[in-house]
Design an enzyme around this catalytic site. Structure first.
Site, PDB file in Angstrom:
ATOM      1  N   SER A  95       0.794  -1.277  -0.367  1.00 49.26           N
ATOM      2  CA  SER A  95      -0.279  -0.071   0.142  1.00 49.26           C
ATOM      3  C   SER A  95       0.750   1.864  -0.130  1.00 49.26           C
ATOM      4  O   SER A  95       1.931   1.626  -0.926  1.00 49.26           O
ATOM      5  CB  SER A  95      -1.228   0.215   0.827  1.00 49.26           C
ATOM      6  OG  SER A  95      -1.866   0.544   1.188  1.00 49.26           O
ATOM      7  N   ALA A  96       0.592   1.963   1.323  1.00 49.69           N
ATOM      8  CA  ALA A  96       1.782   3.508   1.094  1.00 49.69           C
ATOM      9  C   ALA A  96       3.421   2.431   1.010  1.00 49.69           C
ATOM     10  O   ALA A  96       3.733   4.001   0.806  1.00 49.69           O
ATOM     11  CB  ALA A  96       1.444   4.137   2.421  1.00 49.69           C
TER      12      ALA A  96
END
Length: 263
Positions: A95-96
């Site tokens: 994700s991030a």
């Protein structure tokens, strides 16, 4: 950062994984990713370094990316202290953290490590790499599938408060002028995830531009599934697949110690 060193890992010249956790650059830490990093270390046989990078909103862009890059540069430049083979370092994240792994790979391509050292590869689990949030999957899975479009907007607003800044390649890697010359790439996406399409588009574009790329879609899965090993068999299967992939990348380093990835 926190080190996970398998019992059978060599004390010197060990392969390594720099892991960058998810959480929208706002939440998550080395504790919430403890089990995943243990599993990756056991599956791959490499030493995993989980990075406790600075988080927004107190430390917005580019603090997290700067910290991630700094860890890789330190490991590559301190072979004797870390016991790591600088030519067998993989950067990974979800994700991030997948965003940060992609940014680090681009930065190191443009401002290489000393002495010809190169990353052995980079792995992105369902990365958020396009701040425009304009793909079909963002629209289709905007609500009701764990991660929401509103949630992604909230994360981007905290990490990159300036809308113009978040569209730069250093924040949204999908906007890089070129992906050519990147090290080996693996992208894993979940089929029922707002971020599915941007991960697929990044992998497809990288392959088209000559990057050694593998792509895996976890059918029926949601964003974040890789940590749900207690309830999702696909999580365990994917981690085992990642372990084998990393071993193959590390084995591809030339006998003279040089990593020819991306050439």
């Amino acid at each position: 950062m926190r080190e996970y060193r398998p019992a059978d890992a060599p004390a010197n010249d060990a392969p390594a994984v720099v892991y960058l956790h998810g959480g929208g650059w706002v939440v998550g830490d080395v504790d919430t990713y403890d089990e995943l990093c243990i599993r990756i270390a056991n599956a791959s046989g490499g030493v995993v370094y989980s990075v406790d990078y600075r988080r927004a909103p107190e430390c917005p862009y580019p603090a997290a990316a700067d910290d991630a890059e700094a860890v890789v540069r330190w490991l590559a430049g301190n072979q004797s202290a870390a016991g790591v083979d600088p030519n067998r370092i993989v950067v990974a994240g979800d994700s991030a953290g997948g965003n940060l792994a992609a940014v680090v790979a681009l930065r190191l391509r443009d401002q290489p490590l000393p002495d010809g050292v190169r990353l052995a590869g980079h792995l992105l689990f369902y990365p958020c790499i396009d701040a425009s949030l304009s793909t079909e999957s963002v629209e289709h899975y905007a609500d009701g599938y764990f991660l929401t479009r509103a949630g992604m907007e909230w994360y981007w607003n905290h990490y990159c408060p300036d809308p113009a800044t978040r569209m730069s390649p250093d924040a949204s890697p999908i906007n890089a002028v070129s992906l050519a010359g990147l090290p080996r790439l693996a992208v894993v996406v979940a089929s029922h995830d707002p971020l599915r399409d941007e991960g697929f588009q990044y992998a497809e574009r990288a392959r088209d531009e000559g990057v050694d790329t593998v792509f895996r879609e976890a059918v029926g899965q949601l964003h974040g599934f890789i940590r749900w090993t207690a309830i999702v068999d696909e999580a365990t299967d994917t981690i085992e697949w990642v372990g084998e992939l990393f071993r193959s990348w590390w084995g591809a380093v030339d006998s003279d110690g040089q990593n020819r990835a991306g050439e």
